[in-house]
Design a protein around this motif. Structure first.
Motif, PDB file in Angstrom:
ATOM      1  N   VAL A  83       1.037  -1.085   0.088  1.00  0.00           N
ATOM      2  CA  VAL A  83      -0.013  -0.008  -0.267  1.00  0.00           C
ATOM      3  C   VAL A  83       1.257   1.356   0.497  1.00  0.00           C
ATOM      4  CG1 VAL A  83      -1.942   1.118   1.651  1.00  0.00           C
ATOM      5  CG2 VAL A  83      -2.243  -1.538   0.846  1.00  0.00           C
ATOM      6  N   PHE A  84       1.895   1.526   0.847  1.00  0.00           N
ATOM      7  CA  PHE A  84       2.552   2.227   1.399  1.00  0.00           C
ATOM      8  C   PHE A  84       3.517   2.727   0.029  1.00  0.00           C
ATOM      9  CE2 PHE A  84       7.172   4.402   1.580  1.00  0.00           C
ATOM     10  CZ  PHE A  84       6.656   5.603   2.272  1.00  0.00           C
ATOM     11  N   ALA A  85       4.055   1.423  -1.212  1.00  0.00           N
ATOM     12  CA  ALA A  85       4.724   1.633  -2.776  1.00  0.00           C
ATOM     13  C   ALA A  85       3.378   2.312  -3.588  1.00  0.00           C
ATOM     14  CB  ALA A  85       4.985   0.003  -2.924  1.00  0.00           C
ATOM     15  N   MET A  86       1.969   1.375  -3.131  1.00  0.00           N
ATOM     16  CA  MET A  86       1.005   2.114  -4.233  1.00  0.00           C
ATOM     17  C   MET A  86       1.205   3.662  -4.156  1.00  0.00           C
ATOM     18  SD  MET A  86      -1.350  -0.416  -4.133  1.00  0.00           S
ATOM     19  CE  MET A  86      -2.716  -0.545  -4.769  1.00  0.00           C
ATOM     20  N   ILE A  87       1.194   4.323  -2.924  1.00  0.00           N
ATOM     21  CA  ILE A  87       1.131   6.185  -2.421  1.00  0.00           C
ATOM     22  C   ILE A  87       2.573   6.520  -2.832  1.00  0.00           C
ATOM     23  CG2 ILE A  87       1.154   7.652  -0.602  1.00  0.00           C
ATOM     24  CD1 ILE A  87      -0.644   5.456   1.061  1.00  0.00           C
ATOM     25  N   ILE A  88       3.191   5.776  -2.682  1.00  0.00           N
ATOM     26  CA  ILE A  88       4.290   7.186  -3.599  1.00  0.00           C
ATOM     27  C   ILE A  88       4.117   6.785  -5.011  1.00  0.00           C
ATOM     28  CG2 ILE A  88       7.088   6.464  -3.981  1.00  0.00           C
ATOM     29  CD1 ILE A  88       6.331   7.316  -1.079  1.00  0.00           C
ATOM     30  N   ILE A  89       3.897   5.347  -5.433  1.00  0.00           N
ATOM     31  CA  ILE A  89       3.591   5.483  -7.559  1.00  0.00           C
ATOM     32  C   ILE A  89       2.899   6.673  -7.353  1.00  0.00           C
ATOM     33  CG2 ILE A  89       2.874   4.747  -9.387  1.00  0.00           C
ATOM     34  CD1 ILE A  89       3.761   2.138  -7.938  1.00  0.00           C
ATOM     35  N   LEU A  90       1.826   6.672  -7.129  1.00  0.00           N
ATOM     36  CA  LEU A  90       0.447   7.253  -6.889  1.00  0.00           C
ATOM     37  C   LEU A  90       0.942   9.381  -7.446  1.00  0.00           C
ATOM     38  CD1 LEU A  90      -2.666   6.341  -6.029  1.00  0.00           C
ATOM     39  CD2 LEU A  90      -2.319   6.248  -8.134  1.00  0.00           C
ATOM     40  N   VAL A  91       1.258   9.119  -6.239  1.00  0.00           N
ATOM     41  CA  VAL A  91       2.536  10.852  -5.573  1.00  0.00           C
ATOM     42  C   VAL A  91       3.402  11.628  -6.348  1.00  0.00           C
ATOM     43  CG1 VAL A  91       3.641  12.323  -4.424  1.00  0.00           C
ATOM     44  CG2 VAL A  91       1.706  10.881  -3.339  1.00  0.00           C
ATOM     45  N   TYR A  92       4.048  10.240  -7.239  1.00  0.00           N
ATOM     46  CA  TYR A  92       5.469  10.203  -7.955  1.00  0.00           C
ATOM     47  C   TYR A  92       4.791  10.544  -9.597  1.00  0.00           C
ATOM     48  CZ  TYR A  92       8.744   9.499 -11.206  1.00  0.00           C
ATOM     49  OH  TYR A  92      10.128   9.676 -12.315  1.00  0.00           O
ATOM     50  N   ALA A  93       3.342   9.590  -9.911  1.00  0.00           N
ATOM     51  CA  ALA A  93       2.813  10.179 -11.275  1.00  0.00           C
ATOM     52  C   ALA A  93       1.920  11.380 -11.305  1.00  0.00           C
ATOM     53  CB  ALA A  93       1.172   9.494 -11.270  1.00  0.00           C
ATOM     54  N   LEU A  94       1.784  12.431 -10.150  1.00  0.00           N
ATOM     55  CA  LEU A  94       1.046  12.920  -9.941  1.00  0.00           C
ATOM     56  C   LEU A  94       2.151  14.147 -10.634  1.00  0.00           C
ATOM     57  CD1 LEU A  94      -1.128  15.253  -9.418  1.00  0.00           C
ATOM     58  CD2 LEU A  94      -0.789  15.000  -7.052  1.00  0.00           C
ATOM     59  N   ILE A  95       3.152  14.282  -9.227  1.00  0.00           N
ATOM     60  CA  ILE A  95       4.304  15.200  -9.569  1.00  0.00           C
ATOM     61  C   ILE A  95       5.221  15.025 -10.970  1.00  0.00           C
ATOM     62  CG2 ILE A  95       4.263  15.678  -7.397  1.00  0.00           C
ATOM     63  CD1 ILE A  95       7.169  14.044  -7.468  1.00  0.00           C
ATOM     64  N   TYR A  96       5.258  13.798 -11.635  1.00  0.00           N
ATOM     65  CA  TYR A  96       5.978  13.876 -13.059  1.00  0.00           C
ATOM     66  C   TYR A  96       5.410  14.772 -14.043  1.00  0.00           C
ATOM     67  CZ  TYR A  96       7.697  10.835 -16.915  1.00  0.00           C
ATOM     68  OH  TYR A  96       8.819  10.345 -17.871  1.00  0.00           O
ATOM     69  N   PHE A  97       4.373  15.003 -14.410  1.00  0.00           N
ATOM     70  CA  PHE A  97       4.084  15.565 -15.301  1.00  0.00           C
ATOM     71  C   PHE A  97       4.643  17.532 -14.983  1.00  0.00           C
ATOM     72  CE2 PHE A  97       0.875  19.591 -16.472  1.00  0.00           C
ATOM     73  CZ  PHE A  97       1.258  18.526 -17.918  1.00  0.00           C
ATOM     74  N   PHE A  98       4.651  17.848 -13.383  1.00  0.00           N
ATOM     75  CA  PHE A  98       5.269  18.810 -13.776  1.00  0.00           C
ATOM     76  C   PHE A  98       6.658  19.335 -14.700  1.00  0.00           C
ATOM     77  CE2 PHE A  98       0.564  18.999 -11.442  1.00  0.00           C
ATOM     78  CZ  PHE A  98       0.442  20.458 -11.890  1.00  0.00           C
ATOM     79  N   ILE A  99       7.193  18.361 -13.440  1.00  0.00           N
ATOM     80  CA  ILE A  99       9.026  18.167 -14.073  1.00  0.00           C
ATOM     81  C   ILE A  99       9.518  18.128 -15.486  1.00  0.00           C
ATOM     82  CG2 ILE A  99      10.485  16.491 -13.260  1.00  0.00           C
ATOM     83  CD1 ILE A  99       9.724  15.037 -10.502  1.00  0.00           C
ATOM     84  N   ALA A 100       8.383  17.560 -15.973  1.00  0.00           N
ATOM     85  CA  ALA A 100       8.303  16.495 -17.698  1.00  0.00           C
ATOM     86  C   ALA A 100       8.531  18.117 -17.821  1.00  0.00           C
ATOM     87  CB  ALA A 100       7.698  15.871 -17.692  1.00  0.00           C
ATOM     88  N   TYR A 106       9.829  22.403 -21.275  1.00  0.00           N
ATOM     89  CA  TYR A 106       9.152  23.647 -22.477  1.00  0.00           C
ATOM     90  C   TYR A 106      10.033  24.888 -21.677  1.00  0.00           C
ATOM     91  CZ  TYR A 106       5.179  21.082 -24.185  1.00  0.00           C
ATOM     92  OH  TYR A 106       4.401  20.408 -25.045  1.00  0.00           O
ATOM     93  N   LYS A 107      11.083  24.803 -20.876  1.00  0.00           N
ATOM     94  CA  LYS A 107      11.668  25.570 -20.156  1.00  0.00           C
ATOM     95  C   LYS A 107      11.334  26.275 -19.566  1.00  0.00           C
ATOM     96  CE  LYS A 107      15.396  23.110 -22.280  1.00  0.00           C
ATOM     97  NZ  LYS A 107      14.511  21.903 -22.994  1.00  0.00           N
ATOM     98  N   SER A 108      10.032  26.547 -18.672  1.00  0.00           N
ATOM     99  CA  SER A 108       9.695  27.466 -18.269  1.00  0.00           C
ATOM    100  C   SER A 108      10.158  27.257 -17.120  1.00  0.00           C
ATOM    101  CB  SER A 108       7.975  26.989 -17.669  1.00  0.00           C
ATOM    102  OG  SER A 108       7.611  26.675 -19.125  1.00  0.00           O
ATOM    103  N   HIS A 109      10.401  28.709 -16.205  1.00  0.00           N
ATOM    104  CA  HIS A 109      10.775  29.139 -15.263  1.00  0.00           C
ATOM    105  C   HIS A 109       9.660  29.232 -13.986  1.00  0.00           C
ATOM    106  CE1 HIS A 109      14.126  30.107 -17.148  1.00  0.00           C
ATOM    107  NE2 HIS A 109      13.893  30.848 -18.523  1.00  0.00           N
ATOM    108  N   GLY A 110       9.980  28.264 -12.862  1.00  0.00           N
ATOM    109  CA  GLY A 110       9.739  28.269 -11.497  1.00  0.00           C
ATOM    110  C   GLY A 110       8.486  28.428 -11.101  1.00  0.00           C
ATOM    111  N   MET A 111       7.857  29.675 -10.747  1.00  0.00           N
ATOM    112  CA  MET A 111       6.159  29.138 -10.265  1.00  0.00           C
ATOM    113  C   MET A 111       5.545  29.618 -11.880  1.00  0.00           C
ATOM    114  SD  MET A 111       4.016  28.872  -8.205  1.00  0.00           S
ATOM    115  CE  MET A 111       5.165  29.488  -6.560  1.00  0.00           C
ATOM    116  N   VAL A 112       5.898  30.165 -12.814  1.00  0.00           N
ATOM    117  CA  VAL A 112       5.258  30.447 -14.322  1.00  0.00           C
ATOM    118  C   VAL A 112       5.242  28.865 -15.047  1.00  0.00           C
ATOM    119  CG1 VAL A 112       5.754  31.077 -16.634  1.00  0.00           C
ATOM    120  CG2 VAL A 112       6.718  32.117 -15.346  1.00  0.00           C
ATOM    121  N   SER A 113       6.236  27.624 -14.502  1.00  0.00           N
ATOM    122  CA  SER A 113       5.790  26.264 -15.082  1.00  0.00           C
ATOM    123  C   SER A 113       4.691  25.960 -14.355  1.00  0.00           C
ATOM    124  CB  SER A 113       7.362  25.668 -15.098  1.00  0.00           C
ATOM    125  OG  SER A 113       6.547  24.345 -15.096  1.00  0.00           O
TER     126      SER A 113
END
Length: 374
Positions: free
Chosen positions: A314-331, A336-343
């Protein structure tokens, strides 16, 4: 990487040009014998899909752990380093839904189970009955015991068992909902109308923008009701039909996701093609994540008797869900080389709009799936 046996004849079978080494310099065909061992079919299939020489595994590693790198590499023109995005998405989609079809991560046949228990076909009594018998035994033991310490322990055990019984209430409710013995109730209806005739009369002069959905939905509902179709059958068929249509729905949604990216970025710098590549890589990552989550969910069922493993899974599944959420913002920021808060702001708006659009897609898929029931 294994290959078929090379022909001694240096004339290409495909175009007739001379082949100095392994591949024809004119058409690119490998100069192998026309007939190969039977196992060559399987090895060639694996090589063709996964590029077993390392390209596939390098692609998967970068897809999972280096958000945005595959997109950047492809847009830089380095097209041979990793598996092409379209081929990657099709392969990942095929593997994900194929494995889910073979090994469903959850069981939707509760109705049959409940029916067997109701008819006495199962050798084991329902879990609720077993727990209630244990509680009765504990109460009898407390009545006959005069040891206060023992009574205290029995009280704790009883509370624990009762909490366990309460935890199963959701599953029991689901079983009741999906019970194949339960038909659609006589008083069930659509928008307050209990029969097709009532619905037609009541809505004859009340057409609105939702009528194109309400009318076929109501007709299908009353048809199933007249045929005596059971609730469990409807729900199971609805889940199965939706699951079979989901790959098509995701494929249709790809250009929609890319369109939202196109809206919020400079048109001269970023072409729609570029957004399409980002979308293919992101959706490939989502499908791999869903596959991993499905496998972990299946493990919770297989390892249900080993209480130690379930919290870890269950802990591993939670980690994957959180990572999947922030993955989009990192990628998004890396591509797109956006800066900080704008991105973060632009990424959040795009993510929110896609969430709404995808919700409409899933709702539409459910409606279509219901209309396709028979």
């Amino acid at each position: 990487m294994s290959h078929g046996k090379i022909r001694e004849d240096k004339t290409c079978l495909n175009c007739g040009h001379q082949v100095e080494e392994r591949f024809c310099p004119h058409c690119g065909q490998e100069n192998t014998e026309r007939r190969q061992p039977f196992y060559f079919l399987f090895t060639h299939f694996i090589e063709d899909f996964t590029h077993y020489d390392g390209q596939f595994w390098g692609t998967v590693k970068n897809l999972l752990f280096k958000p945005g790198k595959l997109t950047n590499t492809y847009l830089e023109g380095k097209r041979q380093t990793f598996v092409p995005p379209v081929k990657l998405y099709i392969f990942v989609s095929f593997i994900t839904f194929f494995l889910f079809a073979l090994f469903p991560p959850f069981n939707i046949n509760y109705g049959d189970k409940g029916k067997d228990e109701h008819n006495g076909a199962s050798a084991n009594p329902p879990k609720k009955q077993v727990v209630q018998n244990i509680i009765k035994g504990i109460e009898a033991e407390k009545t006959n015991s005069k040891d206060s310490a023992k009574i205290t322990k029995l009280n704790k055990a009883q509370v624990y068992i009762q909490d366990s019984l309460k935890a199963d209430s959701f599953e029991e409710g689901l079983i009741s909902t999906m019970d194949t013995n339960n038909k659609i109730a006589d008083d069930s209806g659509v928008l307050g109308y209990k029969t097709q005739e009532e619905y037609d009369r009541g809505t004859a002069n009340k057409k609105n923008i939702f009528s194109f959905i309400n009318d076929p939905f109501a007709h299908k509902f009353f048809k199933l009701k007249e045929e005596g179709v059971k609730k469990g059958d409807i729900l199971r068929n609805l889940v199965q039909t939706s699951f079979h249509n989901l790959p098509k729905a995701l494929f249709i949604y790809l250009p929609v996701f890319a369109f939202f990216l196109w809206i919020f970025h400079k048109k001269k710098k970023w072409w729609y093609f570029d957004h399409g590549i980002f979308t293919l890589h992101y959706f490939s990552f989502l499908l791999v994540s869903i596959l991993i989550l499905g496998i972990l969910l299946k493990l919770t069922n297989v390892l249900a008797d080993y209480a130690f493993f379930n919290p870890i899974i269950v802990f591993a599944m939670i980690i994957i869900l959180v990572y999947a959420l922030i993955y989009f913002f990192i990628a998004h920021r890396r591509v797109y080389k956006s800066h900080g808060m704008v991105s973060i702001i632009i990424g959040g708006i795009i993510f929110f709009l896609n969430l709404i659009a995808f919700t409409f897609l899933v709702t539409g898929l459910a409606v279509v799936s219901f209309l396709m029931l028979h």
